[in-house]
Structures are given as structure tokens and as C-alpha cells.
Design a protein around this motif. Structure first.
Motif, PDB file in Angstrom:
ATOM      1  N   GLU A  74       0.820  -1.211   0.000  1.00 29.41           N
ATOM      2  CA  GLU A  74       0.000   0.000   0.000  1.00 29.41           C
ATOM      3  C   GLU A  74       0.853   1.260   0.000  1.00 29.41           C
ATOM      4  O   GLU A  74       1.917   1.300   0.601  1.00 29.41           O
ATOM      5  CB  GLU A  74      -0.908   0.011   1.226  1.00 29.41           C
ATOM      6  N   LEU A  75       0.318   2.266  -0.666  1.00 30.57           N
ATOM      7  CA  LEU A  75       0.884   3.603  -0.614  1.00 30.57           C
ATOM      8  C   LEU A  75       0.012   4.419   0.325  1.00 30.57           C
ATOM      9  O   LEU A  75      -1.217   4.314   0.294  1.00 30.57           O
ATOM     10  CB  LEU A  75       0.913   4.245  -2.002  1.00 30.57           C
ATOM     11  N   HIS A  76       0.647   5.197   1.161  1.00 36.12           N
ATOM     12  CA  HIS A  76      -0.087   6.049   2.101  1.00 36.12           C
ATOM     13  C   HIS A  76      -0.648   7.246   1.343  1.00 36.12           C
ATOM     14  O   HIS A  76       0.085   7.933   0.636  1.00 36.12           O
ATOM     15  CB  HIS A  76       0.846   6.500   3.227  1.00 36.12           C
ATOM     16  N   ARG A  77      -1.929   7.457   1.477  1.00 38.70           N
ATOM     17  CA  ARG A  77      -2.599   8.602   0.853  1.00 38.70           C
ATOM     18  C   ARG A  77      -3.327   9.357   1.941  1.00 38.70           C
ATOM     19  O   ARG A  77      -4.426   8.983   2.340  1.00 38.70           O
ATOM     20  CB  ARG A  77      -3.573   8.131  -0.222  1.00 38.70           C
ATOM     21  N   PRO A  78      -2.707  10.431   2.427  1.00 40.77           N
ATOM     22  CA  PRO A  78      -3.346  11.172   3.517  1.00 40.77           C
ATOM     23  C   PRO A  78      -4.625  11.844   3.053  1.00 40.77           C
ATOM     24  O   PRO A  78      -4.805  12.112   1.871  1.00 40.77           O
ATOM     25  CB  PRO A  78      -2.292  12.219   3.903  1.00 40.77           C
ATOM     26  N   VAL A  79      -5.493  12.104   4.005  1.00 45.16           N
ATOM     27  CA  VAL A  79      -6.697  12.866   3.706  1.00 45.16           C
ATOM     28  C   VAL A  79      -6.223  14.260   3.328  1.00 45.16           C
ATOM     29  O   VAL A  79      -5.540  14.922   4.097  1.00 45.16           O
ATOM     30  CB  VAL A  79      -7.646  12.918   4.922  1.00 45.16           C
ATOM     31  N   ALA A  80      -6.558  14.659   2.134  1.00 42.03           N
ATOM     32  CA  ALA A  80      -6.014  15.925   1.628  1.00 42.03           C
ATOM     33  C   ALA A  80      -6.957  17.076   1.887  1.00 42.03           C
ATOM     34  O   ALA A  80      -8.110  17.045   1.515  1.00 42.03           O
ATOM     35  CB  ALA A  80      -5.731  15.804   0.138  1.00 42.03           C
ATOM     36  N   CYS A  81      -6.416  18.095   2.528  1.00 37.85           N
ATOM     37  CA  CYS A  81      -7.151  19.354   2.626  1.00 37.85           C
ATOM     38  C   CYS A  81      -6.477  20.358   1.699  1.00 37.85           C
ATOM     39  O   CYS A  81      -6.936  21.464   1.529  1.00 37.85           O
ATOM     40  CB  CYS A  81      -7.188  19.871   4.062  1.00 37.85           C
ATOM     41  N   ASP A  82      -5.399  19.940   1.094  1.00 38.70           N
ATOM     42  CA  ASP A  82      -4.628  20.760   0.167  1.00 38.70           C
ATOM     43  C   ASP A  82      -5.298  20.660  -1.200  1.00 38.70           C
ATOM     44  O   ASP A  82      -5.583  19.572  -1.670  1.00 38.70           O
ATOM     45  CB  ASP A  82      -3.215  20.199   0.122  1.00 38.70           C
ATOM     46  N   THR A  83      -5.537  21.786  -1.835  1.00 34.85           N
ATOM     47  CA  THR A  83      -6.243  21.766  -3.112  1.00 34.85           C
ATOM     48  C   THR A  83      -5.306  21.821  -4.315  1.00 34.85           C
ATOM     49  O   THR A  83      -5.755  21.958  -5.433  1.00 34.85           O
ATOM     50  CB  THR A  83      -7.230  22.953  -3.192  1.00 34.85           C
ATOM     51  N   ARG A  84      -3.982  21.715  -4.085  1.00 37.37           N
ATOM     52  CA  ARG A  84      -3.050  21.740  -5.211  1.00 37.37           C
ATOM     53  C   ARG A  84      -3.264  20.511  -6.092  1.00 37.37           C
ATOM     54  O   ARG A  84      -3.784  19.488  -5.654  1.00 37.37           O
ATOM     55  CB  ARG A  84      -1.602  21.752  -4.709  1.00 37.37           C
ATOM     56  N   ALA A  85      -2.822  20.629  -7.330  1.00 37.01           N
ATOM     57  CA  ALA A  85      -2.967  19.547  -8.294  1.00 37.01           C
ATOM     58  C   ALA A  85      -2.299  18.273  -7.780  1.00 37.01           C
ATOM     59  O   ALA A  85      -1.257  18.323  -7.164  1.00 37.01           O
ATOM     60  CB  ALA A  85      -2.355  19.957  -9.629  1.00 37.01           C
ATOM     61  N   ARG A  86      -2.893  17.145  -8.064  1.00 38.33           N
ATOM     62  CA  ARG A  86      -2.363  15.864  -7.626  1.00 38.33           C
ATOM     63  C   ARG A  86      -1.941  15.012  -8.823  1.00 38.33           C
ATOM     64  O   ARG A  86      -1.905  13.814  -8.754  1.00 38.33           O
ATOM     65  CB  ARG A  86      -3.404  15.101  -6.811  1.00 38.33           C
ATOM     66  N   TRP A  87      -1.635  15.655  -9.916  1.00 39.62           N
ATOM     67  CA  TRP A  87      -1.211  14.908 -11.091  1.00 39.62           C
ATOM     68  C   TRP A  87       0.220  14.447 -10.912  1.00 39.62           C
ATOM     69  O   TRP A  87       1.076  15.206 -10.453  1.00 39.62           O
ATOM     70  CB  TRP A  87      -1.300  15.782 -12.326  1.00 39.62           C
ATOM     71  N   SER A  88       0.491  13.212 -11.317  1.00 40.31           N
ATOM     72  CA  SER A  88       1.865  12.720 -11.270  1.00 40.31           C
ATOM     73  C   SER A  88       2.702  13.502 -12.270  1.00 40.31           C
ATOM     74  O   SER A  88       2.180  14.091 -13.221  1.00 40.31           O
ATOM     75  CB  SER A  88       1.904  11.234 -11.616  1.00 40.31           C
ATOM     76  N   MET A  89       4.007  13.494 -12.062  1.00 41.66           N
ATOM     77  CA  MET A  89       4.892  14.209 -12.978  1.00 41.66           C
ATOM     78  C   MET A  89       4.793  13.597 -14.373  1.00 41.66           C
ATOM     79  O   MET A  89       4.802  14.317 -15.376  1.00 41.66           O
ATOM     80  CB  MET A  89       6.341  14.167 -12.470  1.00 41.66           C
ATOM     81  N   GLU A  90       4.676  12.288 -14.450  1.00 40.65           N
ATOM     82  CA  GLU A  90       4.550  11.637 -15.759  1.00 40.65           C
ATOM     83  C   GLU A  90       3.317  12.153 -16.501  1.00 40.65           C
ATOM     84  O   GLU A  90       3.374  12.454 -17.691  1.00 40.65           O
ATOM     85  CB  GLU A  90       4.451  10.116 -15.592  1.00 40.65           C
ATOM     86  N   ARG A  91       2.203  12.303 -15.794  1.00 43.75           N
ATOM     87  CA  ARG A  91       0.978  12.800 -16.418  1.00 43.75           C
ATOM     88  C   ARG A  91       1.144  14.252 -16.863  1.00 43.75           C
ATOM     89  O   ARG A  91       0.686  14.649 -17.943  1.00 43.75           O
ATOM     90  CB  ARG A  91      -0.171  12.667 -15.424  1.00 43.75           C
ATOM     91  N   GLN A  92       1.817  15.061 -16.040  1.00 44.33           N
ATOM     92  CA  GLN A  92       2.059  16.456 -16.409  1.00 44.33           C
ATOM     93  C   GLN A  92       2.937  16.538 -17.658  1.00 44.33           C
ATOM     94  O   GLN A  92       2.701  17.369 -18.533  1.00 44.33           O
ATOM     95  CB  GLN A  92       2.736  17.194 -15.254  1.00 44.33           C
TER      96      GLN A  92
END
Length: 192
Positions: A102-120
Motif C-alpha cells: 500500500e501507498l499512504h494517501r493522507p486525507v487531503a485538505c490541500d487543493t493543489r494539483a495531484r497529477w503525477s509528474m509523468e501525467r504532467q
């Protein structure tokens, strides 16, 4: 124990409690999913964090992580030049998740983009190629050079396993750690 250059995901998982894990991806990539307990210090901030990383390496072993292993290996080499031993996770978070971990995915309150660098990179490269073709069609044929340049850059990127476009995109504000976030990460490294 002597720090190996590379740990495979099974070795890393077995030793995770004794390792200081440093994720060298962008903050958005880190927030989208990271190894449990991983601290985020983007690759271009490794030199800034060198004193804290040196102290952390004196307390225990460092494991550097990115998406595929390329950026973490670059970070490992930078640290080695400064006589700071560290290992890189073979295959990065992709290999880690690929083995069912598993990868840890915190509950995000941050609204910044979550796109991976590969996707960008895919979006930027595709948009630049399309723009070059449209400009060549409607403005002047010389704009085909833009599309050819992007294609050539992608070939060089694949052959060298580096990505200049990712390095440039990593400097955009949504891919940068907030100063307070980086300061908190460095403080966590100092305190152990």
C-alpha cells in the motif's frame, strides 16, 4: 551495516521500520501516494537539505524513493558525492505498489494539483506537439520544428532515462513544497 546502493521493494518492506524514507518527488506526487512514513524533499531541494540528511544518515540508513527509481538514484548519487550514504528503491513507488504494497494517501485538505509528474509531462508534450502542428497548418510550416523538437526530446528522455521537461515542470508553483512544509520536513529529520 553498509548501505546498499539499491533495495528492492521486498527488502525495503522488511526493513522499513529501521529506515528513514525520503521521497524525492514533487509535493503533489508525494501527496498522491507514498511509502508509509516517507518524508518529502523534492530532488532539487536535496542539496538544501544536506545537513539534515547527513545527520539522519548518521542515526540510521536512508532510503530514497521516487516514482520509478530514476530520480531517487540521482539523489543517491548527489548524496554520495557529499559522503552521505543512502539507498534507492528499485522501481520506485510503481514497483512498491506493483508488488501489492500500500501507498499512504493522507486525507487531503490541500487543493493543489495531484497529477503525477509523468501525467504532467504527457499533457505538456502532447499540447506542444499539437500546437506545433496547428501553427504549421494555419500560420507557417516552419512551426513543425516545435513538434519535431518535442519528439526528439522524448527520444533523448527515453534513451538517457532523464527528463528535462519534468525538471522544468517541477519548478512550477503547484509542484513546489510550501516553505513551511519543507521546513517541517527538515525539522522532522533533525529531531529524528
Amino acid at each position: 551495516m553498509t548501505t546498499p546502493l539499491v533495495l528492492d521493494p521486498a527488502e525495503a518492506a522488511a526493513r522499513l521500520p529501521e529506515l528513514t524514507v525520503v521521497d524525492v518527488r514533487t509535493p503533489g506526487e508525494h501527496a498522491a501516494g507514498h511509502l508509509p512514513g516517507a518524508l518529502n524533499i523534492p530532488l532539487d531541494r536535496i542539496r538544501t537539505a544536506l545537513p539534515e540528511l547527513r545527520r539522519a544518515a548518521e542515526r540510521g540508513e536512508l532510503l530514497l524513493v521516487c516514482a520509478s527509481g530514476a530520480r531517487s538514484d540521482t539523489a543517491r548519487k548527489l548524496l554520495a558525492e557529499a559522503d552521505v550514504p543512502a539507498a534507492s528503491l528499485a522501481g520506485g513507488t510503481g514497483a512498491w505498489a506493483g508488488e501489492g504494497r500500500e501507498l499512504h494517501r493522507p486525507v487531503a485538505c490541500d487543493t493543489r494539483a495531484r497529477w503525477s509528474m509523468e501525467r504532467q509531462v504527457r499533457l505538456t508534450a502532447g499540447a506542444a506537439v499539437l500546437l506545433g502542428l496547428l501553427l504549421a497548418l494555419f500560420v507557417h510550416p516552419a512551426f513543425q520544428i516545435l513538434s519535431a523538437g518535442i519528439a526528439g526530446g522524448l527520444v533523448v528522455s527515453a534513451v538517457t532515462d532523464t527528463c528535462g521537461m519534468a525538471a522544468l515542470l517541477g519548478r512550477l508553483p503547484h509542484n513546489r513544497p510550501r516553505p513551511a512544509d519543507l521546513a517541517a520536513t527538515l525539522a522532522a529529520l533533525r529531531s529524528g
